[in-house]
Write a protein that holds these residues in place. Structure first.
Motif, short mmCIF file in Angstrom:
data_model
loop_
_atom_site.label_atom_id
_atom_site.label_comp_id
_atom_site.label_asym_id
_atom_site.label_seq_id
_atom_site.Cartn_x
_atom_site.Cartn_y
_atom_site.Cartn_z
N VAL A 8 0.82 -1.32 0.00
CA VAL A 8 0.40 0.37 0.23
C VAL A 8 1.32 0.87 0.18
O VAL A 8 0.62 2.81 -0.62
N TYR A 9 1.80 1.32 0.49
CA TYR A 9 2.90 2.03 0.81
C TYR A 9 3.29 2.48 -0.61
O TYR A 9 3.37 3.59 -1.14
N VAL A 10 3.69 1.36 -0.97
CA VAL A 10 4.55 1.67 -2.65
C VAL A 10 3.13 1.85 -3.46
O VAL A 10 4.33 2.84 -4.62
N THR A 11 2.44 1.92 -3.39
CA THR A 11 1.10 2.14 -4.28
C THR A 11 0.75 3.76 -4.50
O THR A 11 0.32 4.48 -4.75
N VAL A 12 0.42 4.33 -2.90
CA VAL A 12 0.29 5.75 -2.59
C VAL A 12 1.71 6.92 -3.57
O VAL A 12 0.97 7.20 -4.11
N PHE A 13 2.84 6.13 -3.43
CA PHE A 13 4.06 6.55 -3.56
C PHE A 13 4.29 6.71 -5.13
O PHE A 13 4.75 7.56 -6.00
N ASP A 14 3.77 5.72 -5.78
CA ASP A 14 3.50 5.55 -7.24
C ASP A 14 2.90 6.86 -7.73
O ASP A 14 3.38 6.99 -9.06
N GLN A 15 2.04 6.95 -6.48
CA GLN A 15 0.74 7.55 -7.20
C GLN A 15 0.94 8.53 -7.40
O GLN A 15 0.46 9.95 -7.94
N ALA A 16 1.63 9.91 -6.07
CA ALA A 16 1.97 10.63 -5.97
C ALA A 16 3.23 10.82 -7.14
O ALA A 16 2.97 12.38 -7.77
N ALA A 17 3.74 10.18 -7.47
CA ALA A 17 5.21 10.38 -9.31
C ALA A 17 4.36 10.28 -9.73
O ALA A 17 4.37 11.45 -11.06
N ASP A 18 3.22 9.23 -9.83
CA ASP A 18 2.26 9.81 -11.32
C ASP A 18 1.86 11.02 -11.35
O ASP A 18 1.45 11.47 -12.60
N VAL A 19 0.94 11.51 -10.52
CA VAL A 19 0.66 13.01 -10.38
C VAL A 19 2.15 14.03 -10.58
O VAL A 19 1.62 14.57 -11.77
N MET A 20 3.16 13.93 -10.14
CA MET A 20 4.39 14.26 -10.35
C MET A 20 4.62 14.47 -12.01
O MET A 20 4.65 15.47 -12.65
N CYS A 21 4.53 13.37 -12.65
CA CYS A 21 4.81 12.92 -14.21
C CYS A 21 3.55 13.93 -15.13
O CYS A 21 3.85 14.23 -16.07
N ALA A 22 2.75 13.39 -14.20
CA ALA A 22 1.32 14.36 -15.04
C ALA A 22 1.74 15.86 -15.07
O ALA A 22 1.27 16.73 -16.38
N LEU A 23 1.93 16.53 -14.10
CA LEU A 23 2.19 17.67 -14.31
C LEU A 23 3.15 18.40 -15.23
O LEU A 23 3.56 19.61 -16.09
N LEU A 24 4.22 17.57 -15.05
CA LEU A 24 5.37 17.53 -15.79
C LEU A 24 5.50 17.07 -17.77
O LEU A 24 6.16 17.25 -18.61
N GLY A 25 4.27 16.74 -18.04
CA GLY A 25 3.62 16.22 -19.69
C GLY A 25 3.87 15.40 -19.70
O GLY A 25 3.98 14.89 -21.56
N VAL A 26 4.54 13.88 -18.95
CA VAL A 26 4.70 13.14 -18.98
C VAL A 26 3.95 11.68 -18.27
O VAL A 26 4.34 10.79 -17.66
#
Length: 140
Positions: A8-26
């Motif tokens: 669950v920790y890994v999933t939550v952190f992965d979702q946070a990285a997804d948000v950052m990637c979306a903000l960066l256009g990737v």
């Protein structure tokens, strides 16, 4: 056990990285349109305090470094109401060409956004756990 497990920790952190990637256009559209993909090269989790299942949480993300192909992120997880630290996640990611599945340069717009965000994040203190090495400390 009634608390969040490692997956669950890994999933939550992965979702946070997804948000950052979306903000960066990737983010997801970058891959759906077969422009490229972002792969994780390395990740490191640390735990500070138990978080019970169902407890509110908050995650912050900080760019520590980047270059033409890579991104070094650091995430902090906090209890959503009380604010105490729960865990951290350090991640090294790389941009990959969709067709060749080989490393590729970030798109120009992503580099522009990375520059702006990284400049703002440089004002933040470097996380205490950044670059932490795993191991057992022996007393001599």
């Amino acid at each position: 056990y009634g608390h969040m497990n490692m997956a669950v920790y890994v999933t939550v952190f992965d979702q946070a990285a997804d948000v950052m990637c979306a903000l960066l256009g990737v983010g997801p559209l970058y891959t759906q349109h077969e422009l490229g993909m972002v792969f994780v090269l390395e990740t490191h989790l640390t735990y500070a305090r138990e978080l019970r299942l169902g407890a509110p949480l908050r995650v912050t993300s900080q760019i520590l470094d980047y270059d033409a192909k890579r991104l070094h992120l650091f995430h902090h997880m906090y209890h959503g109401d009380e604010g105490w630290p729960v865990a951290t996640n350090e991640v090294l990611m790389i941009n990959v060409d969709y067709e060749t599945r080989r490393t590729a340069l970030w798109p120009d717009e992503t580099m522009r956004r990375l520059g702006l965000m990284a400049a703002a994040h440089r004002a933040l203190p470097r996380p205490e756990n950044a670059g932490r090495i795993i191991g057992i400390k022996h007393r001599h």
